[in-house]
Design a protein around this motif. Structure first.
Motif, short mmCIF file in Angstrom:
data_model
loop_
_atom_site.label_atom_id
_atom_site.label_comp_id
_atom_site.label_asym_id
_atom_site.label_seq_id
_atom_site.Cartn_x
_atom_site.Cartn_y
_atom_site.Cartn_z
N VAL A 46 88.98 114.21 103.23
CA VAL A 46 89.61 112.94 102.86
C VAL A 46 90.56 112.42 103.94
O VAL A 46 91.24 111.44 103.73
CB VAL A 46 90.39 113.09 101.53
N GLN A 47 90.60 113.11 105.10
CA GLN A 47 91.47 112.69 106.19
C GLN A 47 92.91 112.52 105.70
O GLN A 47 93.42 111.40 105.56
CB GLN A 47 90.97 111.39 106.82
N THR B 289 96.93 112.27 105.02
CA THR B 289 98.08 111.74 105.74
C THR B 289 99.11 112.85 105.92
O THR B 289 98.99 113.95 105.37
CB THR B 289 98.71 110.60 104.94
N ILE C 31 97.04 108.51 97.39
CA ILE C 31 96.62 108.99 98.71
C ILE C 31 95.13 109.30 98.73
O ILE C 31 94.43 109.02 99.70
CB ILE C 31 97.46 110.22 99.10
N ASP D 89 92.73 108.08 96.58
CA ASP D 89 91.92 106.88 96.38
C ASP D 89 91.94 105.95 97.59
O ASP D 89 90.97 105.22 97.83
CB ASP D 89 92.41 106.10 95.15
N ARG D 90 93.07 105.96 98.33
CA ARG D 90 93.21 105.12 99.53
C ARG D 90 92.96 103.64 99.23
O ARG D 90 92.29 102.94 100.00
CB ARG D 90 92.28 105.61 100.64
N ASN D 91 93.48 103.17 98.08
CA ASN D 91 93.41 101.74 97.78
C ASN D 91 94.24 100.92 98.77
O ASN D 91 93.94 99.76 99.03
CB ASN D 91 93.87 101.47 96.35
N VAL E 79 96.91 101.87 102.43
CA VAL E 79 97.46 102.89 103.32
C VAL E 79 98.65 102.29 104.05
O VAL E 79 98.83 101.07 104.07
CB VAL E 79 96.39 103.37 104.34
N ASP F 184 99.21 98.47 105.54
CA ASP F 184 98.59 97.37 104.78
C ASP F 184 99.66 96.46 104.18
O ASP F 184 100.77 96.91 103.85
CB ASP F 184 97.73 97.93 103.64
N ASN G 158 95.58 93.69 97.90
CA ASN G 158 95.67 94.25 99.24
C ASN G 158 95.18 93.21 100.24
O ASN G 158 94.01 92.84 100.28
CB ASN G 158 94.79 95.51 99.32
#
Length: 235
Positions: free
Chosen positions: A111-112, A114, A181, A183-185, A187, A190, A233
């Motif tokens: 999931v890369q 943070t 984190i 779901d990354r709706n 980041v 943004d 977003n």
């Protein structure tokens, strides 16, 4: 138990027990190879990483099995067999923690994550895995030696309920932050609009998210509100 060994000679009793102990290194190698083949077949990298650790359990299992074959007096059998049982439980607890940690790290790579996820949530989940596996191992050992496990479980349940009620809001914010984190709706970087405020996401923390408005003000919004709010977003 005694009748079982009356018809057997000492040689017939001891040879299988000795063979189990002697063959345990070979069984361990075969077990390690089998686990790694299974990991390769299922493409489950954490199993391959922990196969060596799990295979060590062959030694106490072999010793325990050998002791069960010997005509040990009943007064000492429970303790004699209980010692390798404790070692087996400890080995399983250690392996379970390693497996959980390896699976967690493997999942984070996908999931890369943070920096907040690495520094905050990963240690938290590792501690939860350690606590859970350690508690289950302790309960297993106590139950084997005849201690009243139900009273311990009741005490743990009441204690967990009290802690959960006291930290309900904090846990809700932390779980919501983990959800944001994963779901990354949105980041960091943004620009989002919540209706009540709009600005650039500076940081998604364990309990709250920092949003800087165009005027320079910083809004600190609880993560649980962000999960339950419609967000625009703007990229």
């Amino acid at each position: 138990y005694t009748t079982l060994f009356r018809s057997q000679t000492p040689v017939q009793i001891w040879i299988p027990a000795i063979l189990l102990v002697i063959l345990s290194p070979l069984l361990r190698r075969l077990g390690t190879a089998g686990l790694r083949r299974l990991a390769h077949w299922t493409r489950w990298a954490p199993l391959d990483e922990t196969a060596e650790s799990l295979s060590w359990i062959i030694y106490p299992v072999a010793i325990q099995s050998a002791l069960r074959l010997l005509p040990i007096p009943e007064a000492y059998a429970k303790v004699a067999i209980g010692i390798p049982h404790v070692v087996i439980v400890i080995a399983l607890v250690v392996w379970s923690r390693q497996m959980g940690t390896a699976a967690l790290i493997w999942g984070m790579r996908r999931v890369q994550p943070t920096q907040v996820l690495k520094a905050g949530f990963v240690p938290l989940l590792q501690n939860l895995i350690t606590l859970l596996t350690g508690t289950l191992g302790l309960i297993s050992i106590l139950q084997y030696f005849g201690f009243d496990v139900m009273s311990l479980l009741t005490a743990l349940g009441v204690g967990s309920l009290a802690v959960g009620l006291a930290a309900k809001d904090t846990l809700s914010h932390m779980i919501s932050g983990f959800t944001l984190i994963i779901d990354r709706n949105f980041v960091p970087g943004d620009r989002i609009n919540l209706g009540t405020c709009a600005g650039e996401v500076e940081e998604i923390g364990l309990r709250s998210t920092r949003i800087r408005t165009p005027s320079g003000q910083v809004w600190i919004v609880p993560n649980s509100e962000l999960v339950n709010t419609k967000i625009l977003n703007q990229g």
